[in-house]
Scaffold this active site. Sequence first.
Site, PDB file in Angstrom:
ATOM      1  N   SER A  88       0.815  -1.115  -0.124  1.00 38.21           N
ATOM      2  CA  SER A  88      -0.195   0.051   0.039  1.00 38.21           C
ATOM      3  C   SER A  88       0.696   1.273  -0.071  1.00 38.21           C
ATOM      4  CB  SER A  88      -0.838  -0.120   1.195  1.00 38.21           C
ATOM      5  OG  SER A  88      -0.157   0.121   2.408  1.00 38.21           O
ATOM      6  N   THR A 212      -2.367   3.304   3.025  1.00 38.43           N
ATOM      7  CA  THR A 212      -1.698   4.433   3.149  1.00 38.43           C
ATOM      8  C   THR A 212      -1.139   4.665   4.507  1.00 38.43           C
ATOM      9  OG1 THR A 212      -3.223   5.614   1.677  1.00 38.43           O
ATOM     10  CG2 THR A 212      -1.796   7.094   3.041  1.00 38.43           C
ATOM     11  N   THR A 230       1.843   6.919   0.072  1.00 38.24           N
ATOM     12  CA  THR A 230       0.858   5.972  -0.273  1.00 38.24           C
ATOM     13  C   THR A 230       1.080   5.641  -1.720  1.00 38.24           C
ATOM     14  OG1 THR A 230      -1.460   5.090  -0.500  1.00 38.24           O
ATOM     15  CG2 THR A 230      -0.934   7.501  -1.267  1.00 38.24           C
ATOM     16  N   ARG A 240      -4.668   9.165 -11.702  1.00 43.73           N
ATOM     17  CA  ARG A 240      -5.597   9.550 -10.606  1.00 43.73           C
ATOM     18  C   ARG A 240      -4.642   9.837  -9.353  1.00 43.73           C
ATOM     19  NH1 ARG A 240      -6.191   7.471  -5.032  1.00 43.73           N
ATOM     20  NH2 ARG A 240      -7.947   7.530  -4.347  1.00 43.73           N
ATOM     21  N   THR A 263      -6.153   7.988   6.126  1.00 40.97           N
ATOM     22  CA  THR A 263      -6.100   7.137   5.103  1.00 40.97           C
ATOM     23  C   THR A 263      -7.612   6.576   4.734  1.00 40.97           C
ATOM     24  OG1 THR A 263      -6.121   5.258   6.955  1.00 40.97           O
ATOM     25  CG2 THR A 263      -3.948   6.072   6.329  1.00 40.97           C
ATOM     26  N   GLY A 264      -7.704   5.811   3.734  1.00 40.77           N
ATOM     27  CA  GLY A 264      -8.825   5.280   3.146  1.00 40.77           C
ATOM     28  C   GLY A 264      -9.256   5.842   1.702  1.00 40.77           C
TER      29      GLY A 264
HETATM   30  N1  GLY Z   1      -6.156   7.483   0.845  1.00 43.03           N
HETATM   31  C1  GLY Z   1      -5.273   6.839  -0.257  1.00 43.03           C
HETATM   32  C2  GLY Z   1      -5.862   7.064  -1.796  1.00 43.03           C
HETATM   33  O1  GLY Z   1      -7.160   7.373  -1.806  1.00 43.03           O
HETATM   34  O2  GLY Z   1      -5.258   7.272  -2.588  1.00 43.03           O
END
Ligand code: GLY
Length: 358
Positions: A88, A212, A230, A240, A263-264
């Site tokens: 991750s 992350t 991340t 993205r 994170t998330g």
């Molecule tokens: N929180 C990491 C992402 O959405 O890329």
Amino acid sequence: MKQAISRRNFFYKTAGVSAGALILPSLSGFATQRKTDANLPLIITSHTNETGQRAMEAGWEILNNGGSAVDAVEKAANVIEVDPEDTSVGYGGLPNERGVVQLDASFMDGRTYSAGAVACLENIKTPSSVAKLVMQRTDHVLLVGKGALEYARAWGFPEENLLTDKARKIWLRWKEEMSSDDDWGIPEHLQKIRKMESYWQDFPDIEHHYGTTNVLAIDKNGDIAGCTTTSGLSFKLNGRVGDSPIIGAGLYVDNETGAAGATGRGEEVIKSCASFYMVLRMKEGRTPQQACEDALRMIIDRYKKVNPEFFPGEKFVAVNKYGEVGCASMTGKRSPQMSVRTRKGYIRHEGIVAYPGK
Ligand code: GLY
């Protein structure tokens, strides 16, 4: 209407941590947390695996020797970024839909109110260190893609293929199994005879994950720094950018108040400016734990009219200038955890699931 955070949720806890780790219950709902700086210096990370613990020790060594929060945060983040087993963050992170690892990271120094970030950075194992240089050695805040890579090259960062065998196989499995309308995978006439599972059974299950890490630290002078790093959403569209490199979304630091990280699912974190919001709440007198829960509730409130069943998977961490910490996740069966290192040792701190039934 159901209360997002209830006393009942406070007791909604599971064990499940490794031997030797001491769990401190969250103090959510209690307004009487004693403000003290006895906890300082301090470093925390949202990562609680063995690498997260090693990261804490590396950062702590710097803090304990009188070093700065900025240096401690970078050192700790680097430990997690170079771990090839972590899918991750950094090297070994899961790639985008094209099989290319694109990394995002941000850095913030509360002492000088400086910030730096990189997005869609390829071939560099430690994006947090590049973000730190953007913060310290440019007049900009965010560099992306080829520009970020050029900048890293200028500073002599070695270029390496970040796609490990493990991550490549997980990506290949995703390619083969994601759709029955393309030609990835075994020939159609064999599909009923040789199930794909028999080929992929040794590899980890495919998960769309947003894993992350946040690292936040306060040094002996009370200066605060933070970093979020991340590989972003696995199998994301090429180009993205998630919340991690967006200052105020994946990270925010304010020396006068504290720091927060997310994170998330990044899309919701960007739209809600969640980390800035958490720091703002702490400035208004909320504890770090309450601030994390406030931010989750704020996101859900936004979606109430559009889709009341939408509970994006988020986990927030926060620390105030006194060294009090908080941690909350939106959903999940197990309480969210984070690593905390102070002079008292290493602690795995347990937080709150805001919407446990969802
Ligand atoms: N929180 C990491 C992402 O959405 O890329």
